[in-house]
Design a protein around this motif. Structure first.
Motif, PDB file in Angstrom:
ATOM      1  N   THR B   5      91.098  12.215  29.560  1.00  0.00           N
ATOM      2  CA  THR B   5      91.122  10.934  29.620  1.00  0.00           C
ATOM      3  C   THR B   5      90.126  10.881  31.248  1.00  0.00           C
ATOM      4  O   THR B   5      90.242  11.850  31.761  1.00  0.00           O
ATOM      5  CB  THR B   5      91.433  11.114  30.161  1.00  0.00           C
ATOM      6  OG1 THR B   5      92.769  11.321  30.579  1.00  0.00           O
ATOM      7  CG2 THR B   5      92.927  10.785  28.721  1.00  0.00           C
ATOM      8  N   ARG B   6      89.550  10.203  31.942  1.00  0.00           N
ATOM      9  CA  ARG B   6      88.826   9.638  32.851  1.00  0.00           C
ATOM     10  C   ARG B   6      90.539  10.009  34.068  1.00  0.00           C
ATOM     11  O   ARG B   6      90.396  10.583  34.357  1.00  0.00           O
ATOM     12  CB  ARG B   6      89.167   8.093  32.812  1.00  0.00           C
ATOM     13  CG  ARG B   6      88.362   7.789  34.225  1.00  0.00           C
ATOM     14  CD  ARG B   6      87.942   6.497  34.221  1.00  0.00           C
ATOM     15  NE  ARG B   6      86.961   6.594  33.587  1.00  0.00           N
ATOM     16  CZ  ARG B   6      86.280   5.393  33.830  1.00  0.00           C
ATOM     17  NH1 ARG B   6      85.597   5.472  34.626  1.00  0.00           N
ATOM     18  NH2 ARG B   6      84.647   4.571  33.102  1.00  0.00           N
ATOM     19  N   TRP B   9      90.925  13.564  34.123  1.00  0.00           N
ATOM     20  CA  TRP B   9      89.028  14.532  34.921  1.00  0.00           C
ATOM     21  C   TRP B   9      89.725  14.384  36.279  1.00  0.00           C
ATOM     22  O   TRP B   9      89.988  15.198  36.980  1.00  0.00           O
ATOM     23  CB  TRP B   9      88.165  14.125  34.342  1.00  0.00           C
ATOM     24  CG  TRP B   9      86.869  14.630  35.081  1.00  0.00           C
ATOM     25  CD1 TRP B   9      86.847  15.609  34.624  1.00  0.00           C
ATOM     26  CD2 TRP B   9      86.499  14.650  36.445  1.00  0.00           C
ATOM     27  NE1 TRP B   9      85.774  15.867  35.841  1.00  0.00           N
ATOM     28  CE2 TRP B   9      85.577  15.279  36.339  1.00  0.00           C
ATOM     29  CE3 TRP B   9      86.491  13.270  37.324  1.00  0.00           C
ATOM     30  CZ2 TRP B   9      84.522  15.367  37.467  1.00  0.00           C
ATOM     31  CZ3 TRP B   9      85.468  12.760  38.195  1.00  0.00           C
ATOM     32  CH2 TRP B   9      84.846  14.240  38.584  1.00  0.00           C
TER      33      TRP B   9
END
Lengths: 398, 163
Positions: B5-6, B9
């Motif tokens: 997922t963002r 990351w």
């Protein structure tokens, strides 16, 4: 057409052409050159716009002569002077190279001064070119930093006493000043660590920042295009609005400039950078390098006696471009004023200088229409000249 | 493999950059700041006998002084202005101007110490009496020893006031 010509050419040329073609196919040189060389620049006033490229050439010359000095100079407290004495007196061309490094610095500072004067008078720093000015102003300060750190390295009397005075200045900063001085000197006194730290700053830290900022400065120049000056934006037709609209419609890249008043979006007449502007740039650079070449040979760079921390007769004198500041030190008495004078006054002047584009927000470009910039500028220049004159007087009466 | 997922990351990248930053900063900063924590290696140096020095006349003597800083072991010639006062007190002044640390020298005819850099002036006892200097000339940390009937001046590689 082109294939026919190529077949007629001599076989040797054909082979070279084939090699270039192979490289170009992979590296795209021709396209980049084309992009770089055939960009539009204002037609009128081209000689005034050579100062930026001249500055770049002079900085590269400093890098070049500096690398050659590195081949023999050692940044050792005991041996720096000896190595320079060798460069000056035994190496056949050493004195010349060192002379070119010194005169290169002198000419560089002069040319940067003219470049900034040109930019300031023509108000080229206005929206959207504010960051061109800010990066340029920082580059100017980096250059002065390079000049003063370079002056310390010879460890002759001039270099040693410059090191003593200059590294002492930070200690007037309230609270952290003494610590800064200790860090720069590597102790309480100017000694071996002072020299290696100053040397590292001179050959790596400042040049690294300098070249990084130059990259940004040039990118911004290319992005917005050369502004030129008010002479490039005059209108002659009865309906100036229509003329401006027509100019913008026919503008060649990088014009029309966006985020600027319409009448300054595109110059009235442009020409390609190559060949005429580049030609002027080359001529100015050749003349400047020739001046440095000759001055470096005729006058060279002075090397005093070996540094003598016990001297009772040597009179330390600043380089000419620091004389006004040095005279300010003479005139400001006592502790608190020294701190205020150096860091307050200089800090304010430097800050105003850097943020000039954000202060001068009028739509005017002609100097006489911007008295709010011109008059303080003249006042500042007059002060600098007066300080320099008093300073010269003082040095000659010693 | 499951996609990041963002948020994951960003967390990994931020933690990684922070770690690299710390690994680079801690040793480099410590290395840079080390002179702040270094102690001077204090040493004593014999300047010479002072009995013959005329009264009320600042007289420069020189002596090789090792700064005792970093790896410096080479003696550097330094000046001690010995001032024998008629009241019996003897000073061992440094000649380091308290303004920008240039060398001051005694001007016999004008009865003052002058700093040639920015015109600082001091009287015979090193008090700042004119120009920009903010404080008096410091003395070398010193002592007098009686040797064979003579008074001999020894200085250390320290000033009695930090300037």
């Amino acid at each position: 057409m082109a294939t026919v010509d190529r077949e007629k050419a001599a076989p040797r040329r054909r082979r070279l052409g084939a090699i270039y073609g192979w490289i170009d196919e992979r590296a795209g040189i021709t396209g980049q050159l084309h992009k770089g060389l055939y960009e539009a620049v204002p037609r009128k006033g081209g000689w005034a716009y050579t100062l930026g490229s001249a500055t770049l050439v002079l900085i590269l010359l400093q890098l070049f002569t500096g690398i050659f000095l590195l081949l023999e100079y050692v940044p050792s407290f005991d041996q720096a002077y000896t190595s320079l004495y060798y460069i000056e007196h035994s190496d056949r061309f050493g004195g010349w190279v060192r002379g070119m490094h010194l005169w290169g610095a002198y000419v560089l500072i002069l040319v940067i001064g003219l470049h900034m004067l040109r930019t300031a008078l023509s108000a080229s720093y206005k929206r959207p070119r504010e960051l061109n000015w800010v990066s340029g102003a920082l580059l100017f300060f980096l250059t002065l930093g390079l000049a003063v750190t370079g002056a310390m390295l010879p460890m002759d009397n001039a270099g040693y006493w410059t090191a003593v005075v200059v590294t002492n200045i930070p200690h007037y900063i309230p609270f952290i000043g003494s610590g800064l001085r200790t860090l720069w000197r590597g102790g309480d006194f100017v000694g071996p660590i002072t020299l290696t730290r100053t040397f590292a700053i001179h050959i790596w830290v400042l040049p690294f920042l300098l070249f990084a900022l130059i990259g940004g400065h040039l990118y911004l120049l290319r992005r917005h295009g050369e502004f030129g000056a008010w002479v490039n934006y005059e209108t002659t037709e009865a309906d100036p609005e229509r003329e401006v609209v027509e100019r913008i419609r026919r503008a060649e890249p990088p014009y029309p400039t966006t985020r600027i008043e319409r009448r300054y979006a595109a110059p009235r007449d442009v020409t390609d950078f190559f060949p005429f502007q580049l030609g002027k740039d080359v001529i100015v650079s050749i003349v400047l390098v020739a001046v440095i070449f000759v001055m470096g040979f005729v006058f060279g760079a002075p090397l005093d006696e070996r540094a003598d921390p016990a001297t009772l007769t040597y009179v330390p004198t600043p380089e000419w471009f620091y004389l006004p500041l040095d005279q300010l030190l003479v005139l400001i008495p006592q502790t608190y004023f020294i701190a205020f004078g150096i860091f307050g006054l200089m800090g304010i002047a430097a800050t105003l200088f850097i943020v000039l584009p954000f202060i001068d927000r009028s739509p005017h470009r002609r100097p006489l229409q911007r008295p709010e910039v011109l008059l303080p500028g003249l006042f500042f220049a007059t002060m600098v000249v007066i300080l320099a004159v008093i300073g010269v007087n003082r040095l000659f009466s010693l | 493999m499951r996609a990041l997922t963002r948020r994951q990351w960003l967390t990994i990248t931020a933690a990684g950059s922070g770690l690299i930053g710390a690994m680079l900063t801690v040793p480099a900063l410590g290395y840079l700041l080390s002179p702040l924590f270094e102690q001077r290696r204090r040493q004593s140096f014999r300047v010479g006998a002072v009995d013959h020095i005329p009264l009320d006349t600042p007289t420069p003597l020189t002596v090789g002084v090792v700064s005792g800083e970093a790896y410096d072991t080479t003696p550097v010639e330094r000046v001690v202005y010995v001032v024998r006062k008629s009241n019996g007190r003897t000073l061992a002044l440094t000649n380091t101007c308290t303004h920008m640390q240039c060398n001051v020298h005694w001007q016999e005819d004008l009865n003052q110490f002058l700093c040639p850099c920015h015109g600082g002036l001091y009287d015979m006892e090193g008090r700042n009496i004119g120009g920009p200097p903010p404080s008096p000339l410091p003395q070398w940390v010193h002592e007098f020893r009686e040797e064979d009937g003579a008074t001999v001046l020894y200085i250390t590689n320290e000033y009695d006031e930090s300037i």
